[in-house]
Design a protein around this motif. Structure first.
Motif, mmCIF file in Angstrom:
data_model
loop_
_atom_site.group_PDB
_atom_site.id
_atom_site.type_symbol
_atom_site.label_atom_id
_atom_site.label_comp_id
_atom_site.label_asym_id
_atom_site.label_seq_id
_atom_site.Cartn_x
_atom_site.Cartn_y
_atom_site.Cartn_z
ATOM 1 N N CYS A 199 40.507 111.784 25.756
ATOM 2 C CA CYS A 199 39.995 111.419 24.434
ATOM 3 C C CYS A 199 39.639 112.700 23.688
ATOM 4 O O CYS A 199 39.719 113.806 24.223
ATOM 5 C CB CYS A 199 38.790 110.494 24.548
ATOM 6 S SG CYS A 199 37.315 111.249 25.263
ATOM 7 N N MET A 200 39.210 112.558 22.441
ATOM 8 C CA MET A 200 38.944 113.725 21.601
ATOM 9 C C MET A 200 37.788 114.585 22.106
ATOM 10 O O MET A 200 37.808 115.800 21.969
ATOM 11 C CB MET A 200 38.725 113.285 20.166
ATOM 12 C CG MET A 200 40.001 112.695 19.565
ATOM 13 S SD MET A 200 39.764 111.897 17.965
ATOM 14 C CE MET A 200 39.289 113.274 16.967
ATOM 15 N N CYS A 201 36.777 113.964 22.713
ATOM 16 C CA CYS A 201 35.639 114.752 23.224
ATOM 17 C C CYS A 201 35.849 115.171 24.679
ATOM 18 O O CYS A 201 35.010 115.848 25.248
ATOM 19 C CB CYS A 201 34.338 113.972 23.065
ATOM 20 S SG CYS A 201 34.164 112.562 24.190
ATOM 21 N N GLU A 202 36.939 114.738 25.278
ATOM 22 C CA GLU A 202 37.336 115.061 26.647
ATOM 23 C C GLU A 202 36.460 114.417 27.717
ATOM 24 O O GLU A 202 36.535 114.764 28.890
ATOM 25 C CB GLU A 202 37.439 116.578 26.856
ATOM 26 C CG GLU A 202 38.444 117.223 25.929
ATOM 27 C CD GLU A 202 38.646 118.708 26.175
ATOM 28 O OE1 GLU A 202 38.208 119.222 27.222
ATOM 29 O OE2 GLU A 202 39.256 119.340 25.300
ATOM 30 N N ALA A 203 35.639 113.431 27.334
ATOM 31 C CA ALA A 203 34.810 112.735 28.319
ATOM 32 C C ALA A 203 35.658 111.803 29.184
ATOM 33 O O ALA A 203 35.373 111.615 30.359
ATOM 34 C CB ALA A 203 33.712 111.930 27.617
ATOM 35 N N VAL A 204 36.720 111.231 28.597
ATOM 36 C CA VAL A 204 37.590 110.308 29.323
ATOM 37 C C VAL A 204 38.941 110.986 29.527
ATOM 38 O O VAL A 204 39.521 111.532 28.582
ATOM 39 C CB VAL A 204 37.787 108.985 28.550
ATOM 40 C CG1 VAL A 204 38.712 108.050 29.310
ATOM 41 C CG2 VAL A 204 36.455 108.311 28.259
ATOM 42 N N ARG A 205 39.421 110.939 30.749
ATOM 43 C CA ARG A 205 40.736 111.500 31.084
ATOM 44 C C ARG A 205 41.546 110.430 31.805
ATOM 45 O O ARG A 205 40.985 109.609 32.526
ATOM 46 C CB ARG A 205 40.586 112.737 31.972
ATOM 47 C CG ARG A 205 39.913 113.885 31.233
ATOM 48 C CD ARG A 205 39.688 115.076 32.156
ATOM 49 N NE ARG A 205 39.004 116.131 31.445
ATOM 50 C CZ ARG A 205 39.610 117.112 30.793
ATOM 51 N NH1 ARG A 205 40.920 117.179 30.772
ATOM 52 N NH2 ARG A 205 38.904 118.041 30.164
ATOM 53 N N PHE A 206 42.852 110.469 31.608
ATOM 54 C CA PHE A 206 43.713 109.472 32.216
ATOM 55 C C PHE A 206 45.089 110.062 32.480
ATOM 56 O O PHE A 206 45.420 111.139 31.996
ATOM 57 C CB PHE A 206 43.831 108.232 31.314
ATOM 58 C CG PHE A 206 44.512 108.488 29.995
ATOM 59 C CD1 PHE A 206 45.863 108.226 29.839
ATOM 60 C CD2 PHE A 206 43.809 108.989 28.909
ATOM 61 C CE1 PHE A 206 46.500 108.473 28.631
ATOM 62 C CE2 PHE A 206 44.433 109.235 27.692
ATOM 63 C CZ PHE A 206 45.791 108.969 27.559
ATOM 64 N N THR A 207 45.882 109.341 33.271
ATOM 65 C CA THR A 207 47.280 109.696 33.483
ATOM 66 C C THR A 207 48.128 108.461 33.238
ATOM 67 O O THR A 207 47.659 107.328 33.394
ATOM 68 C CB THR A 207 47.557 110.214 34.914
ATOM 69 O OG1 THR A 207 47.223 109.204 35.857
ATOM 70 C CG2 THR A 207 46.789 111.481 35.206
#
Length: 107
Positions: A10-18
């Protein structure tokens, strides 16, 4: 041959995914099992849209910290797909650039 795997955040980098493999449609539609949350699951929340053109709910999954929509789950497919925001995938706008232009002439 192994499936391609791409990372996103996400934009704030709190959520990451593949995402694994290629999308099934021009709108970056992935099967639900192709999308894995690798960090920040506690930051995710869902907004449910009930008044849609299809008549079926759409579940908008977003980061509670920055408000960024991560993906949409169109319930007309019973939750089988996630339409991922390609701009959030590393080099997603290049990797998943549209190859077809669809339009409908207005009356």
């Amino acid at each position: 041959m192994s499936a391609s795997r791409f990372s996103g955040k996400c934009m704030c980098e709190a959520v990451r995914f593949t995402v694994a493999g290629e999308p099934e449609a021009t709108s970056a539609r992935f099967k639900t099992e192709q999308v894995s949350i690798t960090a920040g699951e506690s930051f995710l929340s869902t907004w449910i849209l009930k008044d849609t053109q299809s008549g079926s709910e759409k579940h908008k999954v977003f980061c509670k910290q920055c408000g960024c929509t991560m993906w949409t789950i169109p319930m007309k497919f019973e939750g089988k797909y996630k339409i991922v925001r390609t701009a959030l995938i590393e080099d997603g706008l290049k990797r998943f650039a549209p190859t077809t232009e669809l339009f409908k002439e207005s009356a």
